[in-house]
Design an enzyme around this catalytic site. Structure first.
Site, short mmCIF file in Angstrom:
data_model
loop_
_atom_site.label_atom_id
_atom_site.label_comp_id
_atom_site.label_asym_id
_atom_site.label_seq_id
_atom_site.Cartn_x
_atom_site.Cartn_y
_atom_site.Cartn_z
CG ASP A 42 -1.81 1.17 1.34
OD1 ASP A 42 -2.36 1.57 0.29
OD2 ASP A 42 -1.99 1.70 2.44
CE LYS A 71 -4.02 27.37 4.62
NZ LYS A 71 -4.78 27.96 5.73
CG ASP A 96 -1.79 1.93 6.81
OD1 ASP A 96 -2.27 1.70 5.68
OD2 ASP A 96 -1.60 3.09 7.24
CG ASP A 108 -4.18 -1.92 2.90
OD1 ASP A 108 -4.33 -1.77 1.68
OD2 ASP A 108 -3.77 -1.02 3.65
#
Length: 1136
Positions: A423, A552, A758, A762
């Site tokens: 992953d 921003k 993790d 998965d």
């Protein structure tokens, strides 16, 4: 967010920081929420009549079990609520919702919620069914090897029952064999139980709390008590406790990386335009983290019915099967058992009809004794303990390197893998956005002190940098969870981008924690998808007034709002030349796959914005033009420290590494090119460089592929073959089901697949893989349960150390087995000659057990600490079971010989053939020429017990030891008893060595048997060093590289001589304290001959079969992976 720890020895120079030391000024603050965050439509605050809730939780008794099985079987997400108005869903669940004032909603009544909790069960995942300790121990005990030992023990007691007087020693023999079987099982059980206990300590067992609206009040309850129809309130930093449908929110973003692999935070809002539930903007899933804003959601799924639960359910039907090592040990046991049982039966018949038939019942007892002796001689009783102990020692070494092995054979499996599917988010990368480059005053700076990063070394006092730092610190909603610990140990509450900016600013601003007090926020316009910028106004005085505007956002949007640019501390007109420099820098940063933000500011003049001015979003009495452009910042989710070198070493060792991620293909490819995973051109790049269409590029013209998840379901078998033929593979935008498909297709080609991950997404692939590797710190509980190995420190580089350890333990296991079974021939052949040629019995069954469980066990265990023959030698060799076009063709051909499954006429499902059908099919195959031709077909595979090892043990060194021991045996008879071999045979026929013969004859045989026993031990000492090498001669410095070899040899010799020379023991073992030592010099001579023979053998094999090394991969970048600014925090603090 977890910060990384600098490795020992890193020296980071102290970076200067900026201090903002203006006094605190108290002023008014007004925060403006995003428009449209709530809907004007209202619903009754009283609960509607409770409808029948047809959806049941998996915890419901009765029909719930069937519903769960059906859900797992279908393996599809059955969520459709996001396609309907919230009013319909609320009415379906009988929930009172006020869309205009969600906090004033009635929700469910406590009575209704309590009834639903009883009816549907708690909001938890069904725990994995645990095997009782007794059953787990029983599984260990019933392994083939242990069953073989128990069978031998039972046979000894049968003999004892037939003739107690003659078989008194069988009391000890049977007990020893059975005890050894139980000890083997106990060692394996203890290691498995210990690993399970460590894993359990890592799992998150703390009950999660959540805020829920019931009876018109917001209350905090355990997440397990949530029911369908509840209204949940979640804010920044909370985990979503169930699958909810968002109906009101403010600036809400969630992190779905654990479920989907998508690294970017996802916006949530009540308006949805997607059909796919995983992409729906009005759904938030169980286990997702709220990284920004807050919102109200209606619970639509709980427990196993959540997306988290359904993904976890995918693991229920998957099984990785036995490890390669387990299968090979089982095959070896079957071979040994077949040989032992066949030999025992054949020679029982020969012995009875040729020798003992005339003796009646005593003849049967004698023949059975002989048959059991042959059986015991063939079985290496100490081998199971040796294998288990060697794997246990290796597992302990790996645990010291922060690698937890749940299954002992997983230690070796890691060394055998041919394909490592990993992953991206959280495994290869930190799952933390990190400031990489800063551009201000026409100067590019690198946030890292590394030569591989473009730009000047970062200096917090450089022109324009203090302004950039101030905007990063103040124009932000992210904040630290606490301020009483060092920055590196703090968690950031906020979305990934703002968290990265906050950490970077905190490291470089000396008084960061005081910034918000020094310059209070008086006005804010949060980021939204329409403006694509965020703005704050602060009470920050300057020469022309009191207020400073900071902004921003997306670079192209910010640039449009600017008319000046900050150059060396002064605002100058934004000319075309500056705009061109901006374009070039923006393109450079974006081309690296970075996320780019622009920063701007405006010093508000006091003649337009006096101290009494109140900013108001409705009146829009704030400026949004003529700003001053300050600079650009690029951020990325950087590779973890050591990842690039680890992947480079994996590829150099012949292991193919591919990325399987839920992230965007471009992001995945950009990361892949930084970490040695992708070095070549893709098909699209080849077409672009050649100026032709993609279709015109042949399959042999490119080596890298990037596959989108949408393509996976439509791939043909040929497509899969083409993909797995490439050395560089990336699968992007994959679902958990896709990851499972990828693993299965790779295994179908013969790959031994390792999967690292993790996230919950998965876990199915982790369970199905030959070796699943989960992360401990960032990993989900579901992934840890599914995996066979856990990286305790989340360091991907530990994988390469595990591969080295796995390859080394396989090599050492093979040496140990080669050494151990060599002594079988000096045990078996004398027993056969005892019946066939009527020689005196050279070694008793009791002494055979003493060899196997005595000095041999001490010596064979020392192989666990053997080092590689050369430092990098093991990693230069290809995997022991390489996948090649020839191996794929052979595997597919052999698959056609297997009896195909039967189709059930009623259900249409495939049913595994019965045992009898499979036995009949396999038995018939034994009588075909094709079967035996394929059985002995040459392959490139290296197995644990191969023809070379068996030849060494049974035909070469084993025979040399047999001859040597027999020479010692008969020389002793000749010198001490004046008996030639022919006379010794005659004495045996005349029963002159029986228990009723003169004591002097019995003592002569006892001394001869003692010498035979000690001769095997001495020749095995030379064999110990002969087995140590495969690619070099058994001499030189390497022979002394493992001091434990000499400790084991000394312990083994001490035990061997103790059995012979210790007073009192001859009664038990049939030895003699008066055994002369001088005859053992013959055994020493044969031992030296063994070393000579092995040296000649090595030289011949080196010429005939030189070792094959991996081809060098051009372009690998083995420069250490850069450390992020977070990693440097501790180093910086240590120097202060």
């Amino acid at each position: 967010m977890a910060s990384s720890n600098p490795t020992n020895g890193d020296t980071i120079e102290k970076s200067p920081t900026v201090d903002f030391n203006e006094p605190l000024k108290m002023t008014r603050t007004k925060t403006i929420p995003i428009e449209g965050s709530s809907t004007s439509t209202s619903a009754s605050q009283q609960p509607a009549p409770t409808p029948d809730i047809t959806e049941k939780s998996d915890h419901q008794p009765g029909g719930a079990d069937k519903a769960k099985k059906d859900a797992v079987k279908e393996k599809t997400l059955d969520i459709t609520e996001h396609l309907f108005p919230i009013e319909d869903i609320a009415a379906r669940h009988g929930t009172g919702v006020d869309l205009s004032k969600p906090g004033s909603s009635f929700g469910l009544s406590s009575e209704v919620a309590a009834n639903r909790l009883i009816e549907n069960g708690p909001n938890i995942l069904t725990p994995k069914k645990q095997i009782s300790p007794f059953m787990r121990f029983f599984q260990c005990l019933t392994s083939l090897f242990n069953l073989l030992l128990i069978l031998a023990g039972i046979l000894n007691y049968i003999l004892l029952a037939i003739d107690p007087a003659e078989n008194r020693v069988n009391t000890y023999l049977g007990a020893i064999l059975i005890i050894v079987a139980f000890l083997n099982a106990l060692i394996e059980f203890y290691q498995a139980h210990k690993s399970a206990a460590v894993l359990q300590s890592f799992l998150n067992l703390m009950p999660q709390k959540c805020n829920v609206v019931r009876d018109g009040k917001v209350i905090a309850i355990p997440a397990a008590d949530l029911v369908l129809g509840d209204i949940v309130f979640s804010r920044m930093g909370d985990k979503i406790p169930a699958d909810v449908m968002i109906f009101a929110c403010t600036d809400m973003k969630v992190d779905n990386s654990s479920l989907t692999g998508e690294s970017d935070p996802q916006n949530r809002n009540p308006v949805n335009e997607h059909k796919n539930p995983l992409e729906a903007s009005n759904l938030a899933f169980n286990g997702s983290l709220v990284v920004n804003g807050e919102g109200y959601g209606l619970v639509i799924r709980t427990g196993d019915n959540t997306v988290l639960g359904q993904i976890a359910g995918l693991t229920a039907g998957e099984d990785s099967g036995k490890s390669p090592l387990s299968r090979e040990i089982d095959d070896f046991v079957k071979i040994i058992a077949t040989i032992a049982i066949t030999t025992a039966i054949v020679f029982f018949l020969i012995g009875y009809f040729a020798v003992y038939r005339s003796q009646g019942s005593s003849g049967i007892s004698s023949t059975l004794n002989f048959a059991v002796g042959v059986f015991v001689a063939w079985v290496p009783e100490g081998l199971p303990a040796t294998v288990t102990m060697l794997l246990t020692i290796a597992a302990k070494r790996m645990a010291a390197q922060n690698v937890l092995v749940k299954d002992l054979t997983g230690v070796e499996t890691l060394g055998a893998i041919t394909l490592l599917a990993t992953d991206k988010t959280g495994t290869l990368t930190r799952n933390q956005m990190t400031v990489t480059n800063i551009w201000s005053s026409e100067t590019l700076y690198s946030a890292f002190r590394s030569a591989v990063n473009a730009g000047n070394p970062f200096d917090a006092n450089s022109p324009g940098i203090p302004e950039v730092l101030a905007i990063a610190a103040l124009c932000s909603r992210a904040k630290f969870d606490r301020t009483d610990v060092p920055i590196s140990e703090r968690q950031v509450l906020g979305d990934a981008t703002e968290s990265g900016l906050t950490r970077w600013a905190a490291v470089n601003i000396g008084n960061f924690d005081e910034m918000q007090d020094l310059y209070p926020k008086v006005f804010e316009v949060p980021f939204n998808s329409e403006n694509k910028w965020a703005m704050t106004i602060h009470d920050k005085s300057h020469d022309h007034g009191r207020f400073t505007l900071l902004m921003k956002g997306a670079p192209e949007r910010i640039l449009r709002l600017c008319s000046t640019i900050l150059i060396n501390g002064s605002a100058v007109p934004l000319t075309a030349e500056y705009a061109k420099a901006y374009d070039e820098m923006y393109a450079l940063m974006a081309s690296k796959g970075h996320r780019v933000l622009a920063f701007a500011q405006m010093l508000l003049p006091d003649d337009q914005y006096p101290d009494s001015h109140v900013f108001d979003k409705e009146k829009k009495n704030y400026p949004t033009s003529n700003l001053c452009f300050v600079g650009l910042i690029s951020l990325e989710d950087p590779p973890k420290h050591g990842v690039r070198e680890a992947i480079g070493r994996c590829r150099s060792s012949g292991i193919r590494v591919m990325m399987v991620t839920g992230d965007h293909p471009l992001t995945a490819e950009a990361i892949g090119r930084k970490i040695n995973l992708v070095l070549s051109e893709t098909k699209e790049e080849v077409a672009k460089n050649r100026g032709c269409s993609v279709e015109e590029v042949g399959d042999d013209e490119y080596d890298a592929v990037v596959i989108h998840g949408e393509q996976i379901d439509s791939l043909t078998e040929r497509d899969w073959d083409v993909i797995f033929s490439k050395p560089e593979i990336i699968f992007a935008r994959t679902s958990p089901k896709h990851k499972l498909q990828i693993v299965k297709h790779a295994q179908a080609l013969g790959h031994i697949v390792g999967v690292t991950g993790d996230g919950v997404n998965d876990s199915p692939a982790l369970k199905k893989a030959d070796l699943g590797i989960a992360m401990n710190i960032s990993g989900s509980d579901v992934s840890k349960e599914a995996a066979a190995m856990i990286l305790l420190d989340d360091n991907f580089a530990s994988t390469i150390r595990g591969i080295e350890e796995g390859r080394l333990i396989f090599t050492n296991l093979k040496k140990s087995i080669q050494y151990t079974i060599t002594h079988s021939m000096p045990e078996v052949i004398p027993n056969l000659l005892y019946v066939i040629a009527s020689i005196p019995l050279p070694i008793s069954a009791m002494l055979i057990l003493v060899i196997d469980l005595g000095f041999e066990l001490c010596i064979s265990l020392s192989f666990a600490w053997d080092k590689p023959e050369s430092e990098a030698g093991l990693m230069k060799l290809p995997p022991r079971k390489p996948v090649t076009p020839a191996s794929i063709e052979r595997r597919r051909r052999l698959a056609t010989r297997v009896l195909p499954p039967v189709i059930d006429p009623e259900s249409g499902e495939e049913v595994k053939p019965s045992f009898m059908a499979r036995f009949h099919h396999d038995f018939k195959a034994l009588f075909t020429r094709l079967y035996w031709r394929e059985k002995f077909e040459g392959t490139e595979d290296e197995i644990l017990v191969d023809a070379g090892l068996l030849s060494w043990a049974y035909l070469e060194v084993g025979i040399i030891q047999t001859i040597g021991a027999l020479v010692v045996f008969f020389v002793f008879f000749y010198k001490e008893g004046n008996l030639t071999p022919a006379q010794a045979v005659q004495w045996q026929k005349d029963n002159k060595f029986s228990s009723t013969s003169p004591q002097e004859n019995q003592d002569l045989l006892a001394k001869a048997q003692s010498l035979f026993y000690l001769s095997i031990m001495i020749m095995q000492l030379f064999n110990l060093f002969a087995c140590k090498t495969k690619y070099r001669l058994p001499f030189g410095k390497y022979m002394f590289s493992n001091p434990r070899s000499f400790i084991g040899a000394a312990a083994g010799c001490a035990l061997g001589f103790f059995v012979v020379y210790c007073p009192g023991l001859p009664v038990v073992f049939g030895t003699s304290n008066d055994t002369p030592f001088v005859y053992l010099l013959i055994a020493f001579a044969f031992g030296i001959f063994i070393l000579f023979y092995v040296s000649v053998r090595q030289l011949i094999l080196r010429k005939l079969r030189p070792p094959t090394l991996n081809e060098e991969i051009l372009g690998l970048n083995m420069v250490p992976t850069i450390k992020t600014i977070f990693s440097r925090t501790k180093s910086i603090q240590r120097t202060t």
